[in-house]
Scaffold this motif. Structure first.
Motif, short mmCIF file in Angstrom:
data_model
loop_
_atom_site.label_atom_id
_atom_site.label_comp_id
_atom_site.label_asym_id
_atom_site.label_seq_id
_atom_site.Cartn_x
_atom_site.Cartn_y
_atom_site.Cartn_z
N HIS A 314 0.74 -1.13 -0.07
CA HIS A 314 -0.04 -0.08 0.13
C HIS A 314 0.76 1.27 -0.23
O HIS A 314 1.63 1.69 0.91
N ARG A 315 0.78 1.96 -0.99
CA ARG A 315 1.83 3.43 -1.15
C ARG A 315 0.81 4.33 -0.13
O ARG A 315 -0.26 4.59 -0.21
N ILE A 316 1.68 4.88 0.62
CA ILE A 316 1.14 5.81 1.83
C ILE A 316 1.61 7.16 1.64
O ILE A 316 1.13 8.16 2.31
N ALA A 317 2.81 7.24 1.14
CA ALA A 317 3.62 8.79 0.97
C ALA A 317 4.40 8.78 -0.46
O ALA A 317 5.01 7.68 -0.83
N THR A 318 4.61 10.03 -0.87
CA THR A 318 5.57 10.27 -2.09
C THR A 318 6.10 11.78 -1.67
O THR A 318 5.29 12.43 -1.06
N ALA A 319 7.38 12.06 -2.36
CA ALA A 319 7.72 13.31 -2.50
C ALA A 319 8.49 13.41 -3.76
O ALA A 319 9.17 12.51 -4.36
#
Length: 502
Positions: A314-319
């Protein structure tokens, strides 16, 4: 003869008061026949009639006798420049400029005329010693410069480089013609060039010491941080030149950056309590300091996953950098148990890949990450399992584009330090996250599945009971059923929605 000889002596006695030393020797033994007052003062009061070998034993031993013989035999004059003579009374040596010529009146001899040049010789030798001392100090300074790996340069009052120790040219590959003036700025990092020039011009205008750090492109194309120090040289209150040094401080700069990055990571993690927020804050710390883009995927089912089942991430954060399109912050990916991603997670070690711009490996990364790397024309990526309390809790991907050097071993080590440095905070967030998920699972287990009816939609929901001692309003049961009817006017003719019982 006697009269002629008397005239000769009268003529020689005319030299008595002159400040120039005069002497006469007669015959092949060079017997001393005349000396004036200046000669006796500067050279010594030797008895007349004695051969030169006895009267000037020290000087004769230095080769003066042979020179007297040569002048007497050939008649050709000779000279001695800065001839040292031991002074009478044991004083310091004097230096004479001596002229020897044949004296042929009566018996042949040698006429000696000498000028005292001691002061000139001493001054010249003093200047020569000072020059040699300066040269020695210069060589010593150059040796110190080499030992300290510093680049030394000199600029005119306006700040244009006029002299170099030669090290800058060897480091950068620039020629002297390319380096001089403001040519040094051509090998600075494009982001540092204009700010450095502005700062230098302002420093020259204010005539104050300069300290600046900029990135320099070395001969091999790598940019490294250099510290530059410069100071004005004043004469009568006016700047006549500038002297400066440049020192490679890349290692120290990297160490400072590592310390600052770890401090920012600890502060960012400490401000969050939820796992998603904490990973999002850490991704913002990694970008752009270490990477141009970053994504975090949780692996909640890794421990309890049945053998052969796909891995759900589950992808929960990106930057991402401001000039790079950002991935969506949430999403879900599934990986086959034999995929490169699954093998990387199982090994629990970072995986590093470099590749041509926009051509990342496919089965190692989530599909959305591959698409982002392709669109961003990335050239390197790191997949790092994040281990919390002995369990792989998440997978972090970090990537760089082609306008920066690919991620390397030092960058990977620093990424590991970031997550190790924040392990305690991550551990608390993971435990809170698991407790929350367990509570939701328990709540769901308390609810019975509602029956399926043709004209109704039934849903079971969980409502927490009121706190002990508070007035209960509404239902006090920990679970209830919500009934929503698929409305049809044929069911209750003459009524309207909503029905009166709702």
């Amino acid at each position: 003869m006697h009269g002629e000889r008397g005239m000769e002596w009268v003529a020689l006695e005319a030299f008595d008061p002159t400040p120039v030393a005069v002497a006469l020797t007669i015959g092949p033994d060079h017997r001393l026949a005349y000396t004036n007052h200046a000669y006796r003062t500067h050279v010594g009061d030797h008895p007349l009639g004695r051969p030169i070998a006895e009267a000037f034993s020290e000087q004769a031993g230095r080769g003066y006798r042979a020179l007297f013989d040569q002048v007497l035999a050939t008649g050709e004059p000779a000279s001695l420049v800065e001839a040292p003579v031991r002074a009478a009374g044991g004083g310091p040596d004097r230096f004479l400029s001596v002229s020897l010529s044949r004296f042929s009146h009566g018996r042949p001899g040698v006429l000696v005329i000498a000028v005292d040049v001691t002061e000139q010789v001493v001054a010249a030798r003093r200047a020569d010693r000072a020059t040699k001392e300066q040269e020695r100090l210069r060589r010593r300074f150059e040796s110190l410069v080499w030992l300290s790996a510093q680049i030394v340069w000199v600029a005119d009052p306006s700040g244009l480089v006029t002299e170099s120790s030669g090290i800058w040219e060897r480091v950068t590959g620039q020629s002297w013609e390319e380096y001089r003036g403001e040519g040094w700025s051509d090998v600075l990092h494009p982001d540092d060039r204009e700010p450095a020039l502005r700062s230098w011009v302002e420093t020259c205008r204010q005539a104050r010491p300069w300290h600046y750090t900029y990135r320099v492109r070395r001969r091999d194309g790598e940019y490294r941080h250099f510290d530059v120090h410069a100071a004005p040289v004043f004469e009568d209150g006016v700047v006549v030149e500038w002297v400066g040094t440049c020192t490679d401080v890349e290692d120290q700069w990297q160490e400072r950056q590592r310390a600052e990055l770890l401090d920012r990571a600890a502060a960012a993690a400490g401000e969050q309590t939820e796992l998603a927020g904490m990973f999002a804050a850490l991704a913002d710390v990694l970008v752009p300091a270490l990477a141009d883009g970053c994504g975090v995927h949780l692996l909640p089912d890794l421990v309890d996953r049945p053998a052969g089942a796909p891995i759900v991430a589950h992808r929960i954060a990106t930057a991402s950098r401001d000039d790079v399109r950002r991935q969506p912050p949430t999403g879900e990916e599934r990986f086959a148990p034999d995929s490169g991603f699954a093998r990387a997670i199982k090994r629990r070690r970072p995986l590093h890949r470099t590749f041509p711009p926009g051509r990342p490996p496919a089965d190692l990364l989530p599909n959305t990450t591959v698409a982002w790397l392709t669109q961003a024309e990335a050239t390197s990526v790191v997949l790092m399992p994040v281990i919390v309390d002995g369990t792989v809790a998440a997978a972090v991907t970090a990537a760089r584009r082609g306008d920066r050097a690919p991620l390397g071993p030092d960058d990977i080590a620093l990424m590991k330090q970031v997550f190790n440095h924040t392990h305690d905070a991550l551990s608390g967030a993971v435990q809170y996250h698991r407790t929350q998920q367990l509570a939701l699972a328990l709540q769901h287990s308390l609810l019975a599945d509602p029956p399926r009816l043709a004209d109704l939609e039934l849903a079971a929901r969980y409502l927490a009971p009121p706190r002990p001692g508070s007035a209960a309003t509404g239902t006090t049961r920990s679970s209830c059923r919500t009934v929503r009817r698929r409305w049809s006017s044929a069911m209750w003719p003459g009524t309207t929605w909503p029905p009166p019982w709702r």
